[in-house]
Write a protein that holds these residues in place. Structure first.
Motif, PDB file in Angstrom:
ATOM      1  N   PHE A 194     -19.313  11.747  13.929  1.00 46.91           N
ATOM      2  CA  PHE A 194     -20.216  11.436  12.823  1.00 46.91           C
ATOM      3  C   PHE A 194     -19.503  11.419  11.475  1.00 46.91           C
ATOM      4  CE2 PHE A 194     -23.865  13.349  15.482  1.00 46.91           C
ATOM      5  CZ  PHE A 194     -24.238  12.095  15.942  1.00 46.91           C
ATOM      6  N   GLY A 195     -18.610  12.391  11.247  1.00 46.16           N
ATOM      7  CA  GLY A 195     -17.922  12.461   9.957  1.00 46.16           C
ATOM      8  C   GLY A 195     -17.069  11.239   9.700  1.00 46.16           C
ATOM      9  N   THR A 196     -16.349  10.790  10.730  1.00 44.62           N
ATOM     10  CA  THR A 196     -15.503   9.603  10.607  1.00 44.62           C
ATOM     11  C   THR A 196     -16.352   8.372  10.318  1.00 44.62           C
ATOM     12  OG1 THR A 196     -13.855  10.530  12.109  1.00 44.62           O
ATOM     13  CG2 THR A 196     -13.834   8.141  11.815  1.00 44.62           C
ATOM     14  N   LEU A 197     -17.467   8.235  11.048  1.00 45.44           N
ATOM     15  CA  LEU A 197     -18.343   7.088  10.836  1.00 45.44           C
ATOM     16  C   LEU A 197     -18.984   7.128   9.459  1.00 45.44           C
ATOM     17  CD1 LEU A 197     -20.040   6.952  14.346  1.00 45.44           C
ATOM     18  CD2 LEU A 197     -18.245   5.441  13.471  1.00 45.44           C
ATOM     19  N   ASP A 198     -19.348   8.308   9.001  1.00 38.67           N
ATOM     20  CA  ASP A 198     -19.899   8.467   7.653  1.00 38.67           C
ATOM     21  C   ASP A 198     -18.907   7.978   6.610  1.00 38.67           C
ATOM     22  OD1 ASP A 198     -21.506   9.658   5.401  1.00 38.67           O
ATOM     23  OD2 ASP A 198     -19.809  11.051   5.360  1.00 38.67           O
ATOM     24  N   GLU A 199     -17.661   8.411   6.735  1.00 39.83           N
ATOM     25  CA  GLU A 199     -16.633   8.021   5.768  1.00 39.83           C
ATOM     26  C   GLU A 199     -16.358   6.521   5.827  1.00 39.83           C
ATOM     27  OE1 GLU A 199     -14.044  12.166   5.642  1.00 39.83           O
ATOM     28  OE2 GLU A 199     -13.891  10.847   7.395  1.00 39.83           O
ATOM     29  N   LEU A 200     -16.298   5.978   7.048  1.00 36.50           N
ATOM     30  CA  LEU A 200     -16.060   4.551   7.205  1.00 36.50           C
ATOM     31  C   LEU A 200     -17.154   3.725   6.541  1.00 36.50           C
ATOM     32  CD1 LEU A 200     -14.789   1.988   8.444  1.00 36.50           C
ATOM     33  CD2 LEU A 200     -16.112   2.482  10.527  1.00 36.50           C
ATOM     34  N   PHE A 201     -18.414   4.038   6.847  1.00 34.80           N
ATOM     35  CA  PHE A 201     -19.502   3.223   6.317  1.00 34.80           C
ATOM     36  C   PHE A 201     -19.694   3.425   4.820  1.00 34.80           C
ATOM     37  CE2 PHE A 201     -20.847   2.766  10.804  1.00 34.80           C
ATOM     38  CZ  PHE A 201     -20.867   1.380  10.827  1.00 34.80           C
ATOM     39  N   GLU A 202     -19.383   4.609   4.326  1.00 35.75           N
ATOM     40  CA  GLU A 202     -19.472   4.798   2.881  1.00 35.75           C
ATOM     41  C   GLU A 202     -18.436   3.944   2.163  1.00 35.75           C
ATOM     42  OE1 GLU A 202     -20.648   8.410   0.341  1.00 35.75           O
ATOM     43  OE2 GLU A 202     -18.500   8.687   0.686  1.00 35.75           O
ATOM     44  N   ILE A 203     -17.209   3.911   2.670  1.00 37.81           N
ATOM     45  CA  ILE A 203     -16.167   3.147   1.975  1.00 37.81           C
ATOM     46  C   ILE A 203     -16.426   1.649   2.107  1.00 37.81           C
ATOM     47  CG2 ILE A 203     -14.321   2.757   3.706  1.00 37.81           C
ATOM     48  CD1 ILE A 203     -13.903   4.287   0.178  1.00 37.81           C
ATOM     49  N   LEU A 204     -17.031   1.219   3.227  1.00 38.06           N
ATOM     50  CA  LEU A 204     -17.426  -0.190   3.357  1.00 38.06           C
ATOM     51  C   LEU A 204     -18.563  -0.530   2.402  1.00 38.06           C
ATOM     52  CD1 LEU A 204     -17.270  -0.753   7.228  1.00 38.06           C
ATOM     53  CD2 LEU A 204     -15.806  -1.813   5.494  1.00 38.06           C
ATOM     54  N   MET A 224       0.840  -1.184   0.000  1.00 37.46           N
ATOM     55  CA  MET A 224       0.000   0.000   0.000  1.00 37.46           C
ATOM     56  C   MET A 224       0.880   1.241   0.000  1.00 37.46           C
ATOM     57  SD  MET A 224      -2.990  -0.998   2.758  1.00 37.46           S
ATOM     58  CE  MET A 224      -1.797  -1.249   4.068  1.00 37.46           C
ATOM     59  N   LYS A 225       0.894   1.933  -1.106  1.00 37.10           N
ATOM     60  CA  LYS A 225       1.724   3.137  -1.201  1.00 37.10           C
ATOM     61  C   LYS A 225       1.094   4.319  -0.474  1.00 37.10           C
ATOM     62  CE  LYS A 225       3.849   1.870  -5.594  1.00 37.10           C
ATOM     63  NZ  LYS A 225       4.034   2.237  -7.029  1.00 37.10           N
ATOM     64  N   SER A 226      -0.239   4.322  -0.388  1.00 36.14           N
ATOM     65  CA  SER A 226      -0.919   5.416   0.306  1.00 36.14           C
ATOM     66  C   SER A 226      -2.119   4.869   1.050  1.00 36.14           C
ATOM     67  CB  SER A 226      -1.356   6.498  -0.684  1.00 36.14           C
ATOM     68  OG  SER A 226      -2.255   5.959  -1.637  1.00 36.14           O
ATOM     69  N   VAL A 227      -2.355   5.401   2.238  1.00 41.30           N
ATOM     70  CA  VAL A 227      -3.501   4.986   3.055  1.00 41.30           C
ATOM     71  C   VAL A 227      -4.286   6.228   3.446  1.00 41.30           C
ATOM     72  CG1 VAL A 227      -4.213   4.059   5.293  1.00 41.30           C
ATOM     73  CG2 VAL A 227      -2.490   2.854   3.942  1.00 41.30           C
ATOM     74  N   CYS A 228      -5.594   6.154   3.263  1.00 43.30           N
ATOM     75  CA  CYS A 228      -6.486   7.222   3.699  1.00 43.30           C
ATOM     76  C   CYS A 228      -6.862   6.969   5.147  1.00 43.30           C
ATOM     77  CB  CYS A 228      -7.732   7.227   2.816  1.00 43.30           C
ATOM     78  SG  CYS A 228      -8.957   8.448   3.307  1.00 43.30           S
ATOM     79  N   VAL A 229      -6.676   7.964   5.997  1.00 45.22           N
ATOM     80  CA  VAL A 229      -7.035   7.841   7.411  1.00 45.22           C
ATOM     81  C   VAL A 229      -8.197   8.771   7.711  1.00 45.22           C
ATOM     82  CG1 VAL A 229      -6.272   8.138   9.797  1.00 45.22           C
ATOM     83  CG2 VAL A 229      -4.705   7.163   8.101  1.00 45.22           C
ATOM     84  N   TYR A 230      -9.285   8.179   8.181  1.00 46.08           N
ATOM     85  CA  TYR A 230     -10.444   8.936   8.641  1.00 46.08           C
ATOM     86  C   TYR A 230     -10.305   9.117  10.153  1.00 46.08           C
ATOM     87  CZ  TYR A 230     -12.406   7.070   4.251  1.00 46.08           C
ATOM     88  OH  TYR A 230     -12.623   6.717   2.938  1.00 46.08           O
ATOM     89  N   CYS A 231     -10.434  10.332  10.634  1.00 49.75           N
ATOM     90  CA  CYS A 231     -10.299  10.564  12.076  1.00 49.75           C
ATOM     91  C   CYS A 231     -10.955  11.887  12.464  1.00 49.75           C
ATOM     92  CB  CYS A 231      -8.835  10.542  12.513  1.00 49.75           C
ATOM     93  SG  CYS A 231      -7.765  11.694  11.658  1.00 49.75           S
ATOM     94  N   GLY A 232     -11.041  12.111  13.770  1.00 58.28           N
ATOM     95  CA  GLY A 232     -11.790  13.228  14.288  1.00 58.28           C
ATOM     96  C   GLY A 232     -11.137  14.582  14.127  1.00 58.28           C
ATOM     97  N   ALA A 233     -11.970  15.608  14.020  1.00 61.75           N
ATOM     98  CA  ALA A 233     -11.503  16.991  14.051  1.00 61.75           C
ATOM     99  C   ALA A 233     -11.404  17.483  15.495  1.00 61.75           C
ATOM    100  CB  ALA A 233     -12.447  17.892  13.257  1.00 61.75           C
ATOM    101  N   ARG A 234     -11.573  16.535  16.435  1.00 55.26           N
ATOM    102  CA  ARG A 234     -11.345  16.791  17.853  1.00 55.26           C
ATOM    103  C   ARG A 234     -10.320  15.791  18.355  1.00 55.26           C
ATOM    104  NH1 ARG A 234     -17.255  17.911  20.650  1.00 55.26           N
ATOM    105  NH2 ARG A 234     -18.044  19.385  19.101  1.00 55.26           N
ATOM    106  N   ASN A 235      -9.740  16.083  19.529  1.00 52.47           N
ATOM    107  CA  ASN A 235      -8.728  15.188  20.087  1.00 52.47           C
ATOM    108  C   ASN A 235      -9.325  14.061  20.916  1.00 52.47           C
ATOM    109  OD1 ASN A 235      -6.117  16.343  19.258  1.00 52.47           O
ATOM    110  ND2 ASN A 235      -6.792  18.136  20.408  1.00 52.47           N
ATOM    111  N   GLY A 236     -10.574  14.211  21.367  1.00 53.86           N
ATOM    112  CA  GLY A 236     -11.150  13.230  22.252  1.00 53.86           C
ATOM    113  C   GLY A 236     -10.679  13.428  23.685  1.00 53.86           C
ATOM    114  N   SER A 237     -11.317  12.747  24.610  1.00 52.38           N
ATOM    115  CA  SER A 237     -11.013  12.943  26.026  1.00 52.38           C
ATOM    116  C   SER A 237      -9.887  12.052  26.538  1.00 52.38           C
ATOM    117  CB  SER A 237     -12.274  12.692  26.871  1.00 52.38           C
ATOM    118  OG  SER A 237     -12.780  11.391  26.623  1.00 52.38           O
TER     119      SER A 237
END
Length: 198
Positions: free
Chosen positions: A108-118, A1-14
């Motif tokens: 929500f954005g991360t989950l949206d991207e994950l489920f769309e790609i699945l 894999m030469k490139s990997v797309c990473v979906y993650c939060g625009a927040r840091n989390g607790s």
């Protein structure tokens, strides 16, 4: 894999471990000479992984809609930043530029991207590996729900196996490589039954 797309939060989390694991994933990707494709922001876990990749000498490509450049603080220190018109363009370009996909903790954005790609994998639009970085058990309840949906007959067993899960970034990348090289992703017809969309 030469490139990997990473979906993650625009927040840091607790949990501080999310921040640390974003850095560990960046190091693991640079170690494998794998470039990062992500949402182009400079905030939250997006900013953490992008900054660490760049600090370690990796290649980072961001993709962000013009309307979010201010809100997600478009990262100006990347190898390349694509500013697009819509979220649909963003997700499509991120997919085109990537050989695999990882979902880190996010909202929500991360989950949206994950489920769309699945869903795209389920419908046969791509056969690229997908992984969940399950830091501190973040996705445990989601995985339980997916198992429940499978038990209820809404997700097939073969679809449940379309992604891999690990709490260690290096192990997750290794699993994804094995999935890719062994061609373990299921291929589907380009004209699926309507039931496959539900």
């Amino acid at each position: 894999m030469k490139s990997v797309c990473v979906y993650c939060g625009a927040r840091n989390g607790s949990n501080p471990l999310h921040h640390k694991q974003a850095q560990v994933l960046a190091a693991a990707m640079v170690n494998r000479n794998t470039s990062l494709v992500y949402g182009g922001g400079n905030v939250g876990l997006m900013g953490v992984i992008a900054d660490e990749m760049m600090r370690l000498g990796g290649t980072v490509t961001g993709v962000i809609p013009a309307s979010l450049v201010a809100r997600e603080v478009g990262h100006q220190g990347l190898s390349q930043l694509h500013v697009v018109s819509t979220m649909h363009e963003r997700k499509a370009l991120m997919a085109d530029l990537s050989d695999g996909f990882i979902a880190m903790p996010g909202g929500f954005g991360t989950l949206d991207e994950l489920f769309e790609i699945l869903t795209w994998a389920q419908l046969g639009f791509h056969n690229k590996p997908v992984g969940l970085l399950n830091t501190a058990g973040y996705f445990d309840h989601l995985l339980q729900f997916i198992d429940h949906a499978a038990t209820e007959g809404f997700i097939g067993d073969e679809h449940r196996r379309m992604f891999c899960v690990a709490d260690d970034p290096a192990l997750l990348l290794q699993q994804m490589l094995a999935m890719q090289s062994a061609s373990q992703l299921t291929h589907f017809s380009d004209t699926p039954d309507a039931g496959d969309l539900r």
